[in-house]
Design a protein around this motif. Structure first.
Motif, PDB file in Angstrom:
ATOM      1  N   CYS A 167       0.621  -1.015  -0.081  1.00 26.06           N
ATOM      2  CA  CYS A 167      -0.592  -0.411   0.049  1.00 26.06           C
ATOM      3  C   CYS A 167       0.808   1.215   0.203  1.00 26.06           C
ATOM      4  N   ARG A 168       0.033   2.471  -0.521  1.00 28.49           N
ATOM      5  CA  ARG A 168       1.095   3.601  -1.112  1.00 28.49           C
ATOM      6  C   ARG A 168       0.695   4.651   0.337  1.00 28.49           C
ATOM      7  N   ILE A 169       1.310   4.909   0.507  1.00 29.53           N
ATOM      8  CA  ILE A 169       1.537   6.448   1.677  1.00 29.53           C
ATOM      9  C   ILE A 169       0.525   7.907   0.264  1.00 29.53           C
ATOM     10  N   LEU A 170      -0.474   7.890   0.436  1.00 24.95           N
ATOM     11  CA  LEU A 170      -0.953   8.962   0.629  1.00 24.95           C
ATOM     12  C   LEU A 170      -0.927  10.403   0.945  1.00 24.95           C
ATOM     13  N   VAL A 171      -0.668  11.685   0.103  1.00 28.73           N
ATOM     14  CA  VAL A 171      -0.950  12.881   0.737  1.00 28.73           C
ATOM     15  C   VAL A 171      -2.585  13.488   1.134  1.00 28.73           C
ATOM     16  N   THR A 172      -3.198  13.803   1.903  1.00 31.33           N
ATOM     17  CA  THR A 172      -4.679  13.657   1.774  1.00 31.33           C
ATOM     18  C   THR A 172      -5.364  15.264   1.856  1.00 31.33           C
ATOM     19  N   GLY A 173      -4.320  15.807   2.512  1.00 34.26           N
ATOM     20  CA  GLY A 173      -4.647  16.591   3.258  1.00 34.26           C
ATOM     21  C   GLY A 173      -3.960  18.113   3.385  1.00 34.26           C
ATOM     22  N   VAL A 174      -4.140  19.059   3.659  1.00 31.83           N
ATOM     23  CA  VAL A 174      -2.929  19.822   3.652  1.00 31.83           C
ATOM     24  C   VAL A 174      -2.757  21.264   3.590  1.00 31.83           C
ATOM     25  N   GLY A 175      -1.937  22.122   4.525  1.00 35.13           N
ATOM     26  CA  GLY A 175      -2.709  23.595   5.608  1.00 35.13           C
ATOM     27  C   GLY A 175      -1.024  24.323   5.515  1.00 35.13           C
ATOM     28  N   VAL A 227      -7.967   5.364   2.496  1.00 36.51           N
ATOM     29  CA  VAL A 227      -8.747   6.952   1.187  1.00 36.51           C
ATOM     30  C   VAL A 227      -9.698   5.915   1.104  1.00 36.51           C
ATOM     31  N   THR A 228     -10.743   6.594   0.802  1.00 32.78           N
ATOM     32  CA  THR A 228     -11.977   6.913  -0.317  1.00 32.78           C
ATOM     33  C   THR A 228     -11.565   7.979  -1.423  1.00 32.78           C
ATOM     34  N   GLU A 229     -11.644   9.009  -0.957  1.00 30.21           N
ATOM     35  CA  GLU A 229     -11.945  10.577  -2.228  1.00 30.21           C
ATOM     36  C   GLU A 229     -10.059  10.266  -3.099  1.00 30.21           C
ATOM     37  N   LYS A 230     -10.403  11.137  -3.996  1.00 30.72           N
ATOM     38  CA  LYS A 230      -8.521  11.346  -4.312  1.00 30.72           C
ATOM     39  C   LYS A 230      -7.999  12.808  -3.686  1.00 30.72           C
ATOM     40  N   ALA A 231      -6.447  11.826  -3.279  1.00 31.77           N
ATOM     41  CA  ALA A 231      -5.480  12.496  -2.785  1.00 31.77           C
ATOM     42  C   ALA A 231      -4.853  13.896  -3.777  1.00 31.77           C
ATOM     43  N   TYR A 232      -3.784  14.000  -3.326  1.00 36.28           N
ATOM     44  CA  TYR A 232      -3.292  15.447  -3.339  1.00 36.28           C
ATOM     45  C   TYR A 232      -1.834  14.362  -4.625  1.00 36.28           C
ATOM     46  N   CYS A 233      -1.467  13.405  -3.780  1.00 40.44           N
ATOM     47  CA  CYS A 233      -0.523  12.752  -4.162  1.00 40.44           C
ATOM     48  C   CYS A 233       0.444  12.071  -3.679  1.00 40.44           C
ATOM     49  N   CYS A 234       0.918  10.827  -3.719  1.00 40.58           N
ATOM     50  CA  CYS A 234       1.157   9.610  -2.340  1.00 40.58           C
ATOM     51  C   CYS A 234       2.905  10.110  -2.479  1.00 40.58           C
ATOM     52  N   LEU A 235       3.195   9.755  -1.370  1.00 39.34           N
ATOM     53  CA  LEU A 235       4.777  10.809  -1.352  1.00 39.34           C
ATOM     54  C   LEU A 235       5.123   9.065  -1.956  1.00 39.34           C
ATOM     55  N   GLY A 236       6.326   9.077  -2.369  1.00 38.13           N
ATOM     56  CA  GLY A 236       7.211   7.970  -2.747  1.00 38.13           C
ATOM     57  C   GLY A 236       8.033   7.584  -2.344  1.00 38.13           C
ATOM     58  N   ASN A 289      20.690  16.335   5.366  1.00 34.73           N
ATOM     59  CA  ASN A 289      20.112  16.638   4.036  1.00 34.73           C
ATOM     60  C   ASN A 289      18.711  15.940   3.900  1.00 34.73           C
ATOM     61  N   THR A 290      17.860  16.345   3.155  1.00 32.87           N
ATOM     62  CA  THR A 290      16.507  15.769   3.030  1.00 32.87           C
ATOM     63  C   THR A 290      16.167  15.653   1.812  1.00 32.87           C
ATOM     64  N   SER A 291      15.200  13.720   1.553  1.00 29.33           N
ATOM     65  CA  SER A 291      14.698  14.612   0.034  1.00 29.33           C
ATOM     66  C   SER A 291      13.979  13.699   0.045  1.00 29.33           C
ATOM     67  N   LEU A 292      12.976  14.446  -0.781  1.00 28.07           N
ATOM     68  CA  LEU A 292      11.299  13.701  -0.312  1.00 28.07           C
ATOM     69  C   LEU A 292      10.889  13.498  -2.029  1.00 28.07           C
ATOM     70  N   VAL A 293       9.998  12.538  -2.500  1.00 28.87           N
ATOM     71  CA  VAL A 293       9.826  12.119  -4.274  1.00 28.87           C
ATOM     72  C   VAL A 293       8.172  12.321  -3.473  1.00 28.87           C
ATOM     73  N   PHE A 294       7.655  13.451  -4.503  1.00 32.41           N
ATOM     74  CA  PHE A 294       5.869  13.170  -4.605  1.00 32.41           C
ATOM     75  C   PHE A 294       6.029  12.883  -5.684  1.00 32.41           C
ATOM     76  N   SER A 295       4.556  11.695  -6.148  1.00 31.92           N
ATOM     77  CA  SER A 295       4.506  11.744  -7.131  1.00 31.92           C
ATOM     78  C   SER A 295       2.377  11.025  -7.231  1.00 31.92           C
ATOM     79  N   ALA A 296       2.120  11.604  -8.554  1.00 26.47           N
ATOM     80  CA  ALA A 296       1.035  11.572  -9.244  1.00 26.47           C
ATOM     81  C   ALA A 296       0.497   9.987  -8.401  1.00 26.47           C
ATOM     82  N   VAL A 297      -1.311  10.548  -8.490  1.00 27.25           N
ATOM     83  CA  VAL A 297      -1.957   9.031  -8.541  1.00 27.25           C
ATOM     84  C   VAL A 297      -2.762   8.531  -9.047  1.00 27.25           C
TER      85      VAL A 297
END
Lengths: 399, 235
Positions: free
Chosen positions: A3-11, A239-248, A391-399
């Motif tokens: 299973c993937r980890i999704l970004v479902t909300g932002v502030g 998650v049932t609704e469309k997320a922003y993206c996945c933290l890949g 140093n930190t890098s994150l990858v955000f991927s389209a869902v």
């Protein structure tokens, strides 16, 4: 595949606005949100800053608070942005209080805005001042305050690795979800401006006296900013609704070079970026945009630009948000992760602000179209680098 | 996309302590720093708690000169208070001009984890928790995660210090806090050493966490307790 980890909300709260929508409107207009000097910090330093345009009383009003002891500005900013993220994700109160939703906040300033005023009084009259005002000095106090605002009763912590704090907070939250310790987490960062950090960075001679110029040949330092940004992370199966993206993917690697400087070959930046790609099982050509740390100090941009060239061969579009909102320290990857999530979801990239002339020692230029541009983003890499070579890098991927 | 960040993950419940070292001047446990950090300039630049935290980590890993450290994780409730106070004094005394940046740099919460990485050349995962009494417990969770992710030899350092000002304020606020300074370092392994109590037990229990948020001394005290368990276990 698991299973993937999704970004479902932002502030987000920054100099560019009090909500994600306000931030986006400012970016869309191309306006740089920097002020010529701070108005809410007791300082004689007249340096440009990315200051949130609301005083503490207004922030308390937004949160519906009336408290006896003052709340620190970092905690107020954090609570405003984290509340927006929770609302956006539609997390129910029962989910928040159920013990399986965590909170991870990156902060480096903590309650210093109040402590520095208190300490000045304390030096004059140690018995006359009220120590109750510094109850929120430590970083954990911010966590405790935001937890109680949101009704979170599960795991909560503060990480503090200077300017990469929020990136590491998001990474920890994702790792805890992956390990099954949490189902959901609110993660990001918050930092207010303070006399302490303004003087600290000024004493290191890395603040610019004019609006900053990330990656430009004439760049001469950063502008401090303030704000907070949080994402809600959830396991895909919940998650049932469309997320922003996945933290890949993600990676943190210490450069082990210098307490405050970067190696000129950018080996730490290179290792963090390539580590994040590896963890996401991606190749450099899969990345459609890189959100850089891009502080506009001569050292950071040279190191990061050199690493970008080495990893992507100069072909990837990249940019920095620092020219719009300043460097918000521990909040930077929190606010920028939010903007990156919107970028990936909407397929939209904003021009990097403050760039005009390419630096020959870097040899590549940021992406600066005249207006925000719509383009497909499959995967976006976002960097944050801090003191101690962190140093930190994150990858955000389209869902 | 194939497995991505989910590949090669295997979480085991047991974590082992390979080595531990404590510096606690109020109990008479303090090494000669000149032997551990031979560079005199470096030693002088470091504030007392930075010196203690770095030395505890170096002594803890000393019995294993050939291993590669997989992660450095630090935990504190209040960070480097003396340098914080020193820089605040600088700002007031010098009226915000011509300040010495050293106390600012060394007041940063992740100074100790960063210095350990620089001195030992550890180009690996590096993290610092600043979470009142829960900092050490959070660091143990992270160490457990690291082991499950395939890293080994996780170095964890818990530290805190107090200054005359912080002690006076803590007393007036009625907060529990450590009276002096202490640093405790551990080297955790997935394969060999003294079995460590389940790090997840306390960290996810709301009651234990609430107690940690109220007790500023618990960060170092819980590290001290684990240190004593380790010492009595191996002897």
């Amino acid at each position: 595949m698991s299973c993937r980890i999704l970004v479902t909300g932002v502030g987000a709260v920054s100099a560019a606005g009090m909500s994600v929508q306000e931030n986006i409107r400012t970016l869309d207009s191309g306006k740089r949100a920097l002020s010529p000097f701070p108005s809410f910090v007791r300082t004689s330093l007249e340096l440009p800053v990315g200051e949130v345009k609301a005083d503490n009383a207004s922030l308390e009003g937004m949160l519906g608070l009336s408290r006896k002891n003052p709340v620190t500005r970092t905690a107020l900013l954090a609570a405003v942005a984290a509340s927006e993220a929770v609302m956006d994700a539609g997390l129910e109160p029962g989910v928040l209080s159920g013990g399986r939703t965590g909170l991870v906040i990156g902060t480096s300033v903590g309650g210093m805005d109040i402590s520095e005023v208190f300490y000045e009084e304390y030096r004059k009259d140690s018995n006359g001042c009220n120590p109750g005002t510094v109850r929120m000095h430590d970083c954990g106090a911010t966590v405790s305050f935001v937890s109680s605002c949101l009704g979170i009763r599960g795991f909560s912590t503060a990480v503090s690795t200077a300017c990469s704090s929020a990136g590491n907070a998001i990474m920890l939250a994702a790792r805890m979800i992956r390990a099954g310790l949490l189902d959901a987490a609110i993660a990001g960062g918050a930092d207010s401006l303070s006399r302490f950090t303004l003087n600290g960075f000024n004493s290191m001679r890395i603040l610019s006296s004019s609006p900053c110029l990330p990656f430009d040949a004439a760049r001469d330092g950063l502008n401090l900013g303030e704000g907070a940004g949080f994402v809600v992370l959830q396991r895909e199966t919940d998650v049932t609704e469309k997320a922003y993206c996945c933290l890949g993917g993600w990676a943190n690697a210490d450069e082990a070079f210098h307490q405050t400087g970067s190696s000129s070959d950018g080996r730490g930046a290179f290792e963090a970026m390539s580590g994040a790609l590896e963890s996401a099982s991606l190749n450099p050509e899969d990345i459609d945009y890189v959100n850089t740390h891009g502080t506009a100090t001569p050292g950071n941009d040279l190191a990061e630009g050199t690493a970008l060239k080495r990893l992507f061969g100069g072909s990837v579009p990249f940019g920095s948000f620092k020219g719009y909102i300043g460097h918000t320290l521990a909040a930077s990857e929190g606010i920028e992760a939010v903007l990156c999530a919107v970028s990936v979801k909407e397929g939209k990239v904003w021009p990097s602000a403050g760039f005009s002339v390419e630096d020959p020692s870097i040899g590549i230029s940021p992406f600066c179209p005249p207006f925000p541009e719509y383009r497909k983003i499959r995967h976006l890499l976002s960097n944050s680098f801090g003191f101690g070579g962190n140093n930190t890098s994150l990858v955000f991927s389209a869902v | 996309m194939t497995g991505g960040p989910f590949q090669n993950i295997k979480y085991e419940m047991t974590m082992f302590i390979k080595s531990a070292y404590r510096i606690c001047p109020s109990s008479g446990d303090e090494p000669d720093y000149r032997e551990i950090i031979p560079d005199a300039n470096m030693r002088r630049r470091m504030g007392r708690i930075v010196r203690m935290g770095v030395a505890a980590a170096l002594k803890c890993t000393e019995p294993f000169p050939d291993i590669s450290i997989g992660a450095v994780i630090a935990a504190t409730s209040m960070g480097c208070l003396a340098d914080t106070g020193k820089f605040l004094d600088e700002i007031s005394d010098r009226n915000e001009s011509m300040l010495n940046p050293s106390p600012f740099i060394y007041s940063t919460f992740n100074t100790i984890a960063g210095q350990i990485a620089i001195i030992k050349g550890i180009r690996a995962y590096n993290m610092t928790y600043v979470n009142r009494g829960n900092g050490f417990s959070d660091a143990l969770v992270d160490a457990w995660l690291c082991l499950g992710e395939g890293k080994d030899n996780i170095l964890v350092v818990s530290y805190d210090e107090s200054t005359p000002v912080s002690t006076a304020i803590m007393e007036r606020l009625g907060c529990n806090y450590i009276p002096d300074a202490e640093a405790v370092a551990f080297l955790f392994s997935s394969s060999d050493g003294y079995p460590c109590p389940d790090p997840l037990e306390g960290c996810l229990d709301p009651g234990t966490r609430l107690a940690g948020m109220r007790d500023m001394g618990m960060n170092v005290c819980s590290a001290d307790l684990l240190y004593r368990q380790f010492i009595s276990g191996v002897n």
